[in-house]
Design a protein around this motif. Structure first.
Motif, short mmCIF file in Angstrom:
data_model
loop_
_atom_site.label_atom_id
_atom_site.label_comp_id
_atom_site.label_asym_id
_atom_site.label_seq_id
_atom_site.Cartn_x
_atom_site.Cartn_y
_atom_site.Cartn_z
N GLN A 223 0.80 -1.23 0.00
CA GLN A 223 0.00 0.00 0.00
C GLN A 223 0.83 1.27 0.00
OE1 GLN A 223 -3.18 -0.77 -0.45
NE2 GLN A 223 -2.53 -2.90 -0.21
N ARG B 108 -4.06 -7.74 7.94
CA ARG B 108 -4.83 -7.63 6.69
C ARG B 108 -4.16 -8.34 5.52
NH1 ARG B 108 -5.45 -1.99 8.68
NH2 ARG B 108 -7.64 -1.67 9.24
N LEU C 159 -5.90 -9.74 1.89
CA LEU C 159 -5.51 -9.31 0.54
C LEU C 159 -5.03 -10.51 -0.28
CD1 LEU C 159 -5.04 -7.09 -1.51
CD2 LEU C 159 -2.79 -6.67 -0.49
N GLN D 113 -6.69 -11.69 -3.82
CA GLN D 113 -5.94 -11.85 -5.06
C GLN D 113 -5.98 -13.29 -5.56
OE1 GLN D 113 -1.98 -10.26 -4.59
NE2 GLN D 113 -2.71 -8.16 -4.35
N ASN E 175 -7.79 -4.34 -6.12
CA ASN E 175 -6.75 -4.02 -5.14
C ASN E 175 -6.87 -2.58 -4.65
OD1 ASN E 175 -4.44 -6.20 -4.73
ND2 ASN E 175 -5.18 -6.41 -6.80
N PHE F 184 -9.68 -2.40 -2.22
CA PHE F 184 -9.21 -2.93 -0.93
C PHE F 184 -8.54 -1.81 -0.13
CE2 PHE F 184 -5.84 -4.56 1.78
CZ PHE F 184 -6.47 -5.57 2.49
N TYR F 185 -7.70 -1.03 -0.80
CA TYR F 185 -7.04 0.08 -0.12
C TYR F 185 -8.06 1.10 0.40
CZ TYR F 185 -4.64 4.53 0.46
OH TYR F 185 -4.20 5.73 0.95
#
Length: 237
Positions: free
Chosen positions: A137, A164, A168, A172, A220, A223-224
């Protein structure tokens, strides 16, 4: 999150595919999108494929990777972060990383992440993979916080990804279903040593990678937004 990513891509999906395709062509100098066994496999054509195989060209590609490709890793995350934020995304986002005020920060960040991940990988491949998720991140945090230094961004990413990383990873991993068909074709090509089947594998893998790439990167970015930005305390810079 994948459902949110699909919603965010509506109206910009094919534009994102074009940006992703150009990014793949420019950045894949080390065979990231290549799988080969016993002379058979599939790969994505890159700039290096169109240049002569000489020491000078190899040196050029090495420098190109360090000074151009590494910073571009940040820019592609910028692009899909804007998609996730429901903001107008432009291919110019890819070039902004080379602006004077951005280049040094993102070059140093990408270089440090590469070095740190490599050093952890020397212990064993698993620690390297774990750390790649810890640092994942950093570029997005730097995008949201222009005053954040490269090392601070890496450390903050590592801190915020505590607890986390598995989430993730599983997110993915769920994309692997898209590659079942090309993998089956590859196995069949290896077993039969059929050149035509190998070429078919090339095409199928190429098409899947092109069209799944934007979906993967937007997921992704979501997700952030959902897990890092929205659920973290405001940064005290």
């Amino acid at each position: 999150m994948k459902k949110i990513a699909k919603q965010r891509l509506k109206g910009v999906y094919f534009y994102s595919v074009i940006v992703w395709l150009v990014y793949m062509f420019v950045t894949d100098q080390v065979g990231t999108y290549k799988t080969e066994y016993n002379g058979l496999g599939f790969s994505i054509p890159t700039i290096g494929d169109f240049l002569p195989d000489t020491i000078l060209v190899a040196l050029f590609l090495g420098l190109f990777y360090i000074f151009v490709v590494l910073p571009l890793m940040a820019s592609i995350q910028w692009f899909f972060l804007r998609v996730a934020n429901v903001q107008k995304a432009s291919w110019r986002e890819i070039l902004e990383v080379f602006m004077k005020q951005n280049y040094v920060r993102y070059f140093l960040a990408s270089l440090l992440i590469t070095i740190f991940t490599f050093l952890w990988s020397l212990l064993f491949i698993v620690p390297g993979i774990i750390k790649s998720f810890s640092y994942s991140q950093a570029f997005r945090l730097m995008c949201d916080n222009p005053d954040l230094t490269p090392l601070d961004a890496i450390n903050l990413s590592r801190k915020l990804m505590d607890g986390r990383k598995t989430d993730l990873f599983m997110l993915q991993l769920s994309f692997i279903v898209w590659f079942i068909i090309p993998l089956v074709l590859l196995i069949a090509a290896v077993i039969t040593e059929n050149i035509l089947l190998t070429r078919a594998t090339d095409i199928v893998f190429f098409v899947v990678l092109i069209f799944v790439g934007p979906y993967f990167h937007t997921t992704n970015a979501v997700f952030y937004v959902e897990e890092i930005r929205e659920r973290s305390e405001p940064l005290k810079l």
